[in-house]
Design a protein around this motif. Structure first.
Motif, short mmCIF file in Angstrom:
data_model
loop_
_atom_site.label_atom_id
_atom_site.label_comp_id
_atom_site.label_asym_id
_atom_site.label_seq_id
_atom_site.Cartn_x
_atom_site.Cartn_y
_atom_site.Cartn_z
N ASP A 1 0.87 -1.18 0.00
CA ASP A 1 0.00 0.00 0.00
C ASP A 1 0.90 1.23 0.00
OD1 ASP A 1 -1.56 2.25 0.87
OD2 ASP A 1 -3.08 0.86 1.61
N ASN B 1 0.31 4.37 -0.02
CA ASN B 1 -0.10 5.40 0.91
C ASN B 1 0.43 5.11 2.32
OD1 ASN B 1 -1.56 7.84 1.51
ND2 ASN B 1 -3.11 6.59 2.52
N GLN B 2 0.27 3.87 2.77
CA GLN B 2 0.76 3.48 4.09
C GLN B 2 2.29 3.52 4.14
OE1 GLN B 2 -0.91 -0.25 5.38
NE2 GLN B 2 -3.02 0.49 5.27
N ASP C 1 3.62 11.51 -3.04
CA ASP C 1 2.16 11.55 -3.09
C ASP C 1 1.66 12.01 -4.46
OD1 ASP C 1 1.03 10.57 -0.65
OD2 ASP C 1 1.82 12.31 0.39
N ARG D 1 1.84 8.97 -6.51
CA ARG D 1 0.81 8.03 -6.06
C ARG D 1 -0.56 8.42 -6.60
NH1 ARG D 1 -2.91 8.22 -2.10
NH2 ARG D 1 -2.06 10.18 -1.27
N ASN E 1 -2.64 6.42 -9.38
CA ASN E 1 -3.95 5.85 -9.03
C ASN E 1 -5.01 6.26 -10.04
OD1 ASN E 1 -2.93 4.57 -6.80
ND2 ASN E 1 -3.65 6.07 -5.32
#
Length: 217
Positions: A127, A129-130, A149, A152, A156
């Motif tokens: 993951d 984000n994690q 980010d 990411r 996504n």
């Protein structure tokens, strides 16, 4: 400071030429007698569906079909950072090959690059984000957090289309290459350079530093 890169884009009046790498004016034509370079020679196309853009700086021509570049095929302006792990370079280079034809496909591949990078940095890689949150808790520089980010969120949107339409804004996919190289420079290349310099110190000096920094009981 690195100059901003403007990727070739259909019917744009200016972009970075695939041949001379200069940001230059482009002349567009579908004239059947317009010359096309191929293997150091010129031939003349006679298909009205083919469009040519010619660089005002080097006079070389790029061939477009249905708004996609078909010659030359590889954009050599984009290169992976020299310290990028080899298992990331394959996906990075594949994204370079398709970015002009499929911005979404390139962004999806670069999302995979970021996911693999998380594993290289000691995170789980399941993951993103994690994993970013974990790196932040370990003192990650806020600017690198923003770059991660950015990759990411754009990635996504390539896999699960949202508010960002990469087909309408292909230049967004281009920025991912730049962002990933920034991240590699900060998280891999710079620590490697510092470590290499530190290891040139005399062994005795390094031993005293290690002794100095041992936890005090």
């Amino acid at each position: 400071m690195t100059q901003k890169y403007y990727a070739p884009s259909y019917e744009k009046e200016h972009f970075h030429c695939l041949y001379c790498k200069v940001y230059a004016q482009q002349k567009w034509s579908n004239d059947a007698k317009f010359p096309i370079p191929y293997q150091n020679e010129y031939y003349f196309h006679d298909q009205k569906s083919l469009i040519i853009s010619r660089c005002a700086h080097c006079n070389q021509s790029t061939l477009w079909l249905d708004k996609d570049i078909i010659y030359p095929q590889v954009d050599s302006q984009i290169q992976p950072h020299e310290d990028m792990p080899d298992n990331l370079k394959k996906d990075f280079n594949e994204a370079v090959l398709i970015v002009n034809k499929s911005p979404r496909g390139a962004a999806a591949l670069l999302r995979l690059v970021v996911q693999k990078l998380m594993i290289e940095l000691g995170e789980k890689g399941k993951d993103i984000n994690q994993d970013i949150a974990s790196l932040v808790s370990k003192g990650l520089d806020p600017h690198i957090q923003q770059a991660l980010d950015y990759c990411r969120v754009i990635g996504n949107n390539a896999v699960h289309p949202g508010k960002i339409n990469l087909e309408d804004s292909p230049e967004i996919a281009q920025t991912l290459f730049e962002m990933i190289n920034y991240i590699i420079e900060d998280l891999i290349a710079r620590p490697k350079k510092i470590r290499d310099r530190f290891e040139t110190l005399p062994e005795g000096a390094r031993a005293r530093i290690e002794e100095r920094d041992k936890p005090k009981i």
